[in-house]
Design a protein around this motif. Sequence first.
Motif, mmCIF file in Angstrom:
data_model
loop_
_atom_site.group_PDB
_atom_site.id
_atom_site.type_symbol
_atom_site.label_atom_id
_atom_site.label_comp_id
_atom_site.label_asym_id
_atom_site.label_seq_id
_atom_site.Cartn_x
_atom_site.Cartn_y
_atom_site.Cartn_z
ATOM 1 N N ARG A 243 0.748 -1.395 -0.145
ATOM 2 C CA ARG A 243 -0.016 -0.289 -0.140
ATOM 3 C C ARG A 243 0.799 1.534 0.118
ATOM 4 O O ARG A 243 0.542 2.309 -0.644
ATOM 5 C CB ARG A 243 -0.473 0.065 1.299
ATOM 6 C CG ARG A 243 -1.947 1.358 1.617
ATOM 7 C CD ARG A 243 -2.595 0.937 2.343
ATOM 8 N NE ARG A 243 -3.664 1.999 1.881
ATOM 9 C CZ ARG A 243 -5.269 2.158 2.191
ATOM 10 N NH1 ARG A 243 -5.677 0.406 2.520
ATOM 11 N NH2 ARG A 243 -6.073 2.644 2.160
ATOM 12 N N THR A 244 1.979 1.375 0.632
ATOM 13 C CA THR A 244 3.198 2.352 1.058
ATOM 14 C C THR A 244 3.426 2.937 -0.441
ATOM 15 O O THR A 244 3.980 4.316 -0.837
ATOM 16 C CB THR A 244 3.320 2.523 2.147
ATOM 17 O OG1 THR A 244 4.611 1.242 1.845
ATOM 18 C CG2 THR A 244 3.101 2.568 3.370
ATOM 19 N N ARG A 245 3.511 1.308 -1.114
ATOM 20 C CA ARG A 245 4.611 2.142 -2.302
ATOM 21 C C ARG A 245 3.663 2.338 -4.107
ATOM 22 O O ARG A 245 3.623 2.036 -5.377
ATOM 23 C CB ARG A 245 5.540 0.957 -2.951
ATOM 24 C CG ARG A 245 6.646 0.614 -1.680
ATOM 25 C CD ARG A 245 7.347 -0.369 -0.963
ATOM 26 N NE ARG A 245 8.662 -0.203 -2.490
ATOM 27 C CZ ARG A 245 8.943 -1.054 -2.920
ATOM 28 N NH1 ARG A 245 8.542 -2.209 -3.266
ATOM 29 N NH2 ARG A 245 10.213 -0.906 -4.145
ATOM 30 N N GLU A 246 2.131 2.537 -3.777
ATOM 31 C CA GLU A 246 1.578 2.357 -5.207
ATOM 32 C C GLU A 246 2.737 4.235 -5.856
ATOM 33 O O GLU A 246 1.968 3.314 -6.813
ATOM 34 C CB GLU A 246 0.067 3.312 -4.352
ATOM 35 C CG GLU A 246 -0.471 3.388 -6.122
ATOM 36 C CD GLU A 246 -2.053 3.191 -5.120
ATOM 37 O OE1 GLU A 246 -2.962 2.968 -5.815
ATOM 38 O OE2 GLU A 246 -2.270 4.299 -3.933
ATOM 39 N N LYS A 247 3.041 4.174 -5.371
ATOM 40 C CA LYS A 247 3.307 5.394 -6.318
ATOM 41 C C LYS A 247 4.316 4.747 -7.507
ATOM 42 O O LYS A 247 4.673 4.827 -8.703
ATOM 43 C CB LYS A 247 3.894 6.386 -5.985
ATOM 44 C CG LYS A 247 4.694 7.611 -6.381
ATOM 45 C CD LYS A 247 6.307 7.724 -5.973
ATOM 46 C CE LYS A 247 7.165 8.788 -7.425
ATOM 47 N NZ LYS A 247 8.552 8.107 -6.861
ATOM 48 N N GLU A 248 5.021 4.385 -6.099
ATOM 49 C CA GLU A 248 6.574 2.969 -6.873
ATOM 50 C C GLU A 248 5.494 2.496 -8.296
ATOM 51 O O GLU A 248 6.269 2.278 -9.490
ATOM 52 C CB GLU A 248 7.360 2.625 -6.148
ATOM 53 C CG GLU A 248 8.068 3.472 -5.345
ATOM 54 C CD GLU A 248 7.813 3.629 -4.248
ATOM 55 O OE1 GLU A 248 6.280 3.779 -4.306
ATOM 56 O OE2 GLU A 248 8.428 4.327 -3.249
#
Length: 493
Positions: A243-248
Amino acid sequence: MAAQDFNFLLATDSYKITHYKQYPPNVSKIYSYFECRRKKGSQFSEVVFFGLQYLLKKYLTGPVITEEKIQEAKLFYQMHFKQAVFDEEGWRKVLEKHDGRLPIRIKAVPEGRIIPRGNVLFTVENTDPSFYWLTNYIETMLVQMWYPITVATVSREFKKILARHLKATSGSLEGLDLKLHDFGYRGVSSQESAALGGAAHLVNFCSTDTVAGLLMAQRYYSCPMAGFSIPAAEHSTIISWGRTREKEAFERVLDQFSSGPVSVVSDSYDIFNACKHIWGDKLKERVMERSQDSCLVIRPDSGDPAETLIEVIKILEECFGCSLNAMGFKVLPSYLRIIQGDGIDLTSVDQILQKLSDEGWSAENIFFGCGSALLQKLNRDTLSCAFKCSYVETNGKGMDVYKQPVTDPSKGSKRGRLSLRRNSDGFIETVERGAGKPEEDLLVTVFENGSLMHEYSLEEIRKNARLRDDEMDHTPHNQEAELLHNHIINGLH
């Protein structure tokens, strides 16, 4: 040539095995027809004829009867009925007299033609008087034509709606053939359904993820590549980053597919946050670097389709701006588009496009994907498909026959030999009782005595099915259907 491992004798309803014993003595011809019955108030007033060529090529052409298949059927039906009802002698005569080819003639509407409901679409008759029972033996298989006809018809209704909105909000039909993408492969009942339904959609559009439909168009309709797709993300390729790496996850997709359009599902967690803070902020420069030929297509996939789309497009406008087209409607930058594939059917597409238009947005901004509503949420009753006998010959004399149930007049059938013509007023009508003129008949002999007599390419079929100018006027969907319905002529008596 039909598939060698397919036993045609086993491809019918059980009760048809016994029908050769039930016809009148000295009958020599059975003549039957297929239609999509007219139904008042139906959403569909006309149909797209498609799919017969596949069935003929796949299952009926060439020698389809062998001694081995006769013996297989004999054993099967003995076990099934627990008595000897299978016509072993009759089938062996087909094998000996016709080399296992079916002495049948089928005349049909050219594939892709648009025909008002209530008209004959194809006729079937035996060509050898000894095998009168064959005509309706193949009803089971031929009535399965309901599926490709219905999908092609539904797909074309989508095209009408899209064309009307696109023309009204952009002044052009550019890109229409790519506006509805087939998402239905996983939602159908079988590989063959995917192939038939997928190919039927390709009569009207060139956008699909249903590979089976492309292969059918290749193998049976002479089209090397009938449809196109683009690289696209699914939820697994996004949420596998956490969830915390959606941008990546999003950035990875942009990196891997830097040229050409790419679609990214963006609702794994919060579609509005993704559009505003990831696409519209953290990755804004990466998005703006792309061009019309390599645009980013954002895919919402949950929530109320119309409400979600309106909110998404407003966020994208805030982040990326927009321009006005020649019709005065707003258009996102050419490097940015949206595709909506959740909750799409004929009603929702119209509603979504109307709401976008009401908010000042052009239909140019959005593509649609459709799965079950295109390929699966339909059945034989959607277009009231039926196959009925209308003419017989007994003792050398012809007789027009029909059914007329007192309990349901809508199930009354046509009488006699049938032809299809365009009358002096320009309307298509069925001529009954053998009264038609051969030179006016729109039905074409496509199958005779085991051979395919006429073959259509997908290119020809698409030309036959193209939209008429009057179908692109901005008339509400249901109102247009009613107007067309009022002009249909259901047979000439």
